[in-house]
Design a protein around this motif. Structure first.
Motif, PDB file in Angstrom:
ATOM      1  N   ASP A   1      24.359 -25.756 -23.569  1.00 19.80           N
ATOM      2  CA  ASP A   1      25.172 -24.537 -23.628  1.00 19.80           C
ATOM      3  C   ASP A   1      26.389 -24.607 -22.700  1.00 19.80           C
ATOM      4  O   ASP A   1      27.145 -23.649 -22.596  1.00 19.80           O
ATOM      5  CB  ASP A   1      24.325 -23.304 -23.300  1.00 19.80           C
ATOM      6  CG  ASP A   1      23.795 -23.289 -21.869  1.00 19.80           C
ATOM      7  OD1 ASP A   1      24.130 -24.186 -21.065  1.00 19.80           O
ATOM      8  OD2 ASP A   1      23.019 -22.364 -21.553  1.00 19.80           O
ATOM      9  N   GLY A   2      26.577 -25.752 -22.016  1.00 22.29           N
ATOM     10  CA  GLY A   2      27.727 -25.934 -21.139  1.00 22.29           C
ATOM     11  C   GLY A   2      27.466 -25.597 -19.687  1.00 22.29           C
ATOM     12  O   GLY A   2      28.274 -25.908 -18.818  1.00 22.29           O
ATOM     13  N   GLN A   3      26.345 -24.946 -19.378  1.00 20.76           N
ATOM     14  CA  GLN A   3      26.026 -24.615 -17.996  1.00 20.76           C
ATOM     15  C   GLN A   3      25.813 -25.900 -17.203  1.00 20.76           C
ATOM     16  O   GLN A   3      25.206 -26.850 -17.695  1.00 20.76           O
ATOM     17  CB  GLN A   3      24.766 -23.753 -17.917  1.00 20.76           C
ATOM     18  CG  GLN A   3      24.376 -23.412 -16.490  1.00 20.76           C
ATOM     19  CD  GLN A   3      23.022 -22.719 -16.391  1.00 20.76           C
ATOM     20  OE1 GLN A   3      22.254 -22.687 -17.344  1.00 20.76           O
ATOM     21  NE2 GLN A   3      22.736 -22.195 -15.224  1.00 20.76           N
ATOM     22  N   THR A   4      26.329 -25.932 -15.974  1.00 23.03           N
ATOM     23  CA  THR A   4      26.093 -27.071 -15.101  1.00 23.03           C
ATOM     24  C   THR A   4      25.260 -26.629 -13.915  1.00 23.03           C
ATOM     25  O   THR A   4      25.411 -25.520 -13.398  1.00 23.03           O
ATOM     26  CB  THR A   4      27.404 -27.702 -14.594  1.00 23.03           C
ATOM     27  OG1 THR A   4      28.165 -26.724 -13.906  1.00 23.03           O
ATOM     28  CG2 THR A   4      28.206 -28.299 -15.725  1.00 23.03           C
ATOM     29  N   ILE A   5      24.367 -27.507 -13.508  1.00 25.09           N
ATOM     30  CA  ILE A   5      23.517 -27.287 -12.347  1.00 25.09           C
ATOM     31  C   ILE A   5      23.724 -28.506 -11.458  1.00 25.09           C
ATOM     32  O   ILE A   5      23.491 -29.637 -11.889  1.00 25.09           O
ATOM     33  CB  ILE A   5      22.040 -27.150 -12.763  1.00 25.09           C
ATOM     34  CG1 ILE A   5      21.879 -26.006 -13.763  1.00 25.09           C
ATOM     35  CG2 ILE A   5      21.155 -26.958 -11.539  1.00 25.09           C
ATOM     36  CD1 ILE A   5      20.552 -25.997 -14.480  1.00 25.09           C
ATOM     37  N   CYS A   6      24.182 -28.284 -10.248  1.00 25.93           N
ATOM     38  CA  CYS A   6      24.485 -29.419  -9.382  1.00 25.93           C
ATOM     39  C   CYS A   6      23.839 -29.248  -8.021  1.00 25.93           C
ATOM     40  O   CYS A   6      23.509 -28.148  -7.607  1.00 25.93           O
ATOM     41  CB  CYS A   6      25.994 -29.591  -9.245  1.00 25.93           C
ATOM     42  SG  CYS A   6      26.856 -28.109  -8.689  1.00 25.93           S
ATOM     43  N   GLY A   7      23.643 -30.351  -7.359  1.00 25.62           N
ATOM     44  CA  GLY A   7      23.051 -30.333  -6.031  1.00 25.62           C
ATOM     45  C   GLY A   7      22.680 -31.730  -5.608  1.00 25.62           C
ATOM     46  O   GLY A   7      23.262 -32.719  -6.066  1.00 25.62           O
ATOM     47  N   ARG A   8      21.677 -31.804  -4.745  1.00 29.05           N
ATOM     48  CA  ARG A   8      21.211 -33.090  -4.230  1.00 29.05           C
ATOM     49  C   ARG A   8      19.694 -33.143  -4.333  1.00 29.05           C
ATOM     50  O   ARG A   8      19.022 -32.124  -4.137  1.00 29.05           O
ATOM     51  CB  ARG A   8      21.674 -33.276  -2.792  1.00 29.05           C
ATOM     52  CG  ARG A   8      23.197 -33.355  -2.703  1.00 29.05           C
ATOM     53  CD  ARG A   8      23.675 -33.590  -1.294  1.00 29.05           C
ATOM     54  NE  ARG A   8      25.120 -33.656  -1.259  1.00 29.05           N
ATOM     55  CZ  ARG A   8      25.834 -34.769  -1.411  1.00 29.05           C
ATOM     56  NH1 ARG A   8      25.223 -35.913  -1.626  1.00 29.05           N
ATOM     57  NH2 ARG A   8      27.151 -34.745  -1.355  1.00 29.05           N
ATOM     58  N   ALA A   9      19.171 -34.314  -4.644  1.00 34.72           N
ATOM     59  CA  ALA A   9      17.728 -34.500  -4.782  1.00 34.72           C
ATOM     60  C   ALA A   9      17.028 -34.121  -3.478  1.00 34.72           C
ATOM     61  O   ALA A   9      17.542 -34.392  -2.388  1.00 34.72           O
ATOM     62  CB  ALA A   9      17.410 -35.945  -5.156  1.00 34.72           C
ATOM     63  N   ASP A  10      15.863 -33.488  -3.589  1.00 34.42           N
ATOM     64  CA  ASP A  10      15.118 -33.131  -2.389  1.00 34.42           C
ATOM     65  C   ASP A  10      14.363 -34.344  -1.839  1.00 34.42           C
ATOM     66  O   ASP A  10      14.496 -35.459  -2.363  1.00 34.42           O
ATOM     67  CB  ASP A  10      14.188 -31.944  -2.661  1.00 34.42           C
ATOM     68  CG  ASP A  10      13.011 -32.260  -3.574  1.00 34.42           C
ATOM     69  OD1 ASP A  10      12.700 -33.451  -3.814  1.00 34.42           O
ATOM     70  OD2 ASP A  10      12.379 -31.301  -4.049  1.00 34.42           O
ATOM     71  N   GLY A  11      13.584 -34.153  -0.802  1.00 37.79           N
ATOM     72  CA  GLY A  11      12.864 -35.247  -0.149  1.00 37.79           C
ATOM     73  C   GLY A  11      11.869 -35.962  -1.038  1.00 37.79           C
ATOM     74  O   GLY A  11      11.489 -37.098  -0.765  1.00 37.79           O
ATOM     75  N   ASN A  12      11.444 -35.314  -2.118  1.00 38.01           N
ATOM     76  CA  ASN A  12      10.521 -35.929  -3.075  1.00 38.01           C
ATOM     77  C   ASN A  12      11.241 -36.470  -4.299  1.00 38.01           C
ATOM     78  O   ASN A  12      10.603 -36.911  -5.244  1.00 38.01           O
ATOM     79  CB  ASN A  12       9.459 -34.914  -3.506  1.00 38.01           C
ATOM     80  CG  ASN A  12       8.586 -34.490  -2.353  1.00 38.01           C
ATOM     81  OD1 ASN A  12       8.147 -35.312  -1.571  1.00 38.01           O
ATOM     82  ND2 ASN A  12       8.359 -33.194  -2.228  1.00 38.01           N
TER      83      ASN A  12
END
Length: 104
Positions: free
Chosen positions: A61-72
């Motif tokens: 649908d065009g939504q973006t979700i961004c971030g950084r991988a957690d410790g796991n």
């Protein structure tokens, strides 16, 4: 970006990261479990910690979700109403994507 450059950045107004699916600091917005389908990707590599590795998920649908991988190595759960594919951009590709908000 030319081969001699090793960094790039974007500046956003305070309201823009939320519109892209992120909150200040690059953490994904807390999402309610909605939709019949959900998935959670875990990234791993031998003898290397991927904590903090940047990602950008682009939903159909065009939504973006961004971030950084957690410790796991977990990325956030993706909820959809139907079985569907989505794109994941990693590392420099995620950082240079137009939907990335600075998760530093």
């Amino acid at each position: 970006m030319s081969a001699s450059q090793d960094s790039a950045w974007h500046t956003f107004e305070s309201h823009e990261p939320e519109a892209m699916g992120c909150i200040q600091g690059g953490e994904p917005l807390k999402q309610q479990s909605t939709g019949e389908y959900d998935e959670q990707v875990t990234v791993s590599a031998r003898n290397v910690s991927l904590q903090g590795y940047p990602y950008l998920i682009k939903k159909p649908d065009g939504q973006t979700i961004c971030g950084r991988a957690d410790g796991n190595g977990h990325l956030p759960r993706i909820h959809t109403n139907s079985a569907d594919a989505y794109e994941i951009h990693w590392g420099d590709e995620a950082l240079s994507h137009e939907g990335w908000s600075n998760a530093e």
